[in-house]
Enzyme design. Structure first.
Site, PDB file in Angstrom:
ATOM      1  CG  HIS A 119      -1.889  -1.184   0.965  1.00 39.46           C
ATOM      2  ND1 HIS A 119      -2.793  -1.677   2.112  1.00 39.46           N
ATOM      3  CD2 HIS A 119      -2.459  -1.875   0.140  1.00 39.46           C
ATOM      4  CE1 HIS A 119      -3.566  -2.546   1.849  1.00 39.46           C
ATOM      5  NE2 HIS A 119      -3.245  -2.994   0.662  1.00 39.46           N
ATOM      6  CB  CYS A 127       4.489  15.004  -9.137  1.00 33.60           C
ATOM      7  SG  CYS A 127       3.422  15.965 -10.080  1.00 33.60           S
ATOM      8  CB  CYS A 130       5.221  14.419 -13.815  1.00 31.47           C
ATOM      9  SG  CYS A 130       6.226  15.093 -12.396  1.00 31.47           S
ATOM     10  N   GLY A 195      -1.507  -9.263  12.642  1.00 30.26           N
ATOM     11  CA  GLY A 195      -2.478  -8.060  12.716  1.00 30.26           C
ATOM     12  C   GLY A 195      -3.039  -7.694  11.708  1.00 30.26           C
TER      13      GLY A 195
END
Ligand code: APR
Length: 268
Positions: A119, A127, A130, A195
């Site tokens: 993730h 950015c 770009c 977890g």
């Protein structure tokens, strides 16, 4: 807790161990999970409002402020005995693939050599236009608890808005990272799921893939989750308590875990 000899033998004899972690492994460092009632981030903040590309377009300063607040929290925390045990396990078994859903970077700070971060990371913004990586100051701006609106910086290359380096709801996982995670789950002989509520796909499919190809799947979680039906062994307890104990029982004669840094205590 005395662990089943099957598990201890499999841990000592594993050729390829996969460890899959979620927010629970960082909970004992003081970082809230996502879905724990009341304390979880999604109990206090609206994911739709903060963790989607649409939310960022609608209010970049709200979203950027919230992620900078989380980055500040994480930087004030220390890896715990759970993170450190996983790093130590990598020195005890021939091959360990560490796959995490966490964006906090605590596995890396605990010394884990290679982490497949499904993730993304709070520490690697880029950015939105770009894609250029954007360097962040070590210490995020001081923000009140719960965050505050903070305009995101502009990209040095194209002037576009810089966005947090995390995978938002509705976005795809980084292709190479996901492919590496799938192939590890497809080749391992032992998978530890630590977890995670196993509610978010595609990460939640990894233990199922491992079980389908014959690996032993073990869950470490203080609560019952959707994975209880898939895992052959379910260990009820917390990561920072169970993992060091598991290591000590699997390798009783080896030197114990490296000592934790003196100031280990939940920080937030
Ligand atoms: N040790 C081990 N497990 C714990 C601990 C602990 N100290 N404390 C809580 N847990 C367990 C909870 O019982 C729960 O099952 O950790 C799990 C945390 O679940 P979630 O909050 O749903 O987090 P996670 O599974 O990592 O979420 C997956 O969802 O919100 C998105 O992108 C976000 O990566 C995240 C993904």
């Amino acid at each position: 807790m005395l662990f089943p000899p099957t598990l201890l033998n499999r841990l000592r004899e594993t050729r390829h161990l996969v460890v899959l972690t979620g927010a629970g492994v960082s909970q004992e460092s003081g970082i809230p999970t996502f879905r724990d009632a009341l304390t979880g981030l999604w109990a206090r903040f609206d994911a739709e409002q903060l963790a989607t590309p649409e939310a960022f377009l609608a209010d970049p300063a709200l979203v950027w402020g919230w992620y900078e607040w989380r980055r500040g929290q994480v930087l004030r925390c220390q890896p715990n005995a759970g993170h450190r045990t996983i790093a130590e396990l990598a020195r005890r078994v021939p091959r360990l693939t560490l796959i995490t859903q966490n964006v906090d970077g605590l596995h890396e700070r605990a010394g884990s050599p290679a982490v497949l971060a499904l993730h993304g990371s709070l520490h690697r913004p880029h950015c939105a236009d770009c894609g250029q990586a954007h360097p962040l100051p070590d210490a995020p701006s001081a923000l009140p608890d719960g965050g505050a609106c903070l305009p995101p910086p502009r990209c040095g290359a194209c002037g576009g808005l810089v966005r947090p380096g995390v995978v938002w709801f509705g976005e795809s996982l980084p292709v190479e990272v996901w492919q590496a995670a799938q192939s590890a789950a497809g080749a391992c002989d032992l998978l530890l799921s630590v977890g995670t509520s196993s509610l978010v796909s595609p990460a939640a499919e990894l233990p199922v893939m491992a079980a389908d190809q014959g690996a032993l799947v073990v869950q470490i979680n203080p609560a019952v989750t959707a994975l209880n039906a898939v895992a052959q062994i379910n260990l009820r307890g917390t990561a920072a308590r169970i993992l060091p104990e598991l290591l000590a029982q699997a390798w009783p004669d080896d030197d114990a875990m490296p000592a934790p840094p003196a100031q280990e205590a939940p920080c937030c």
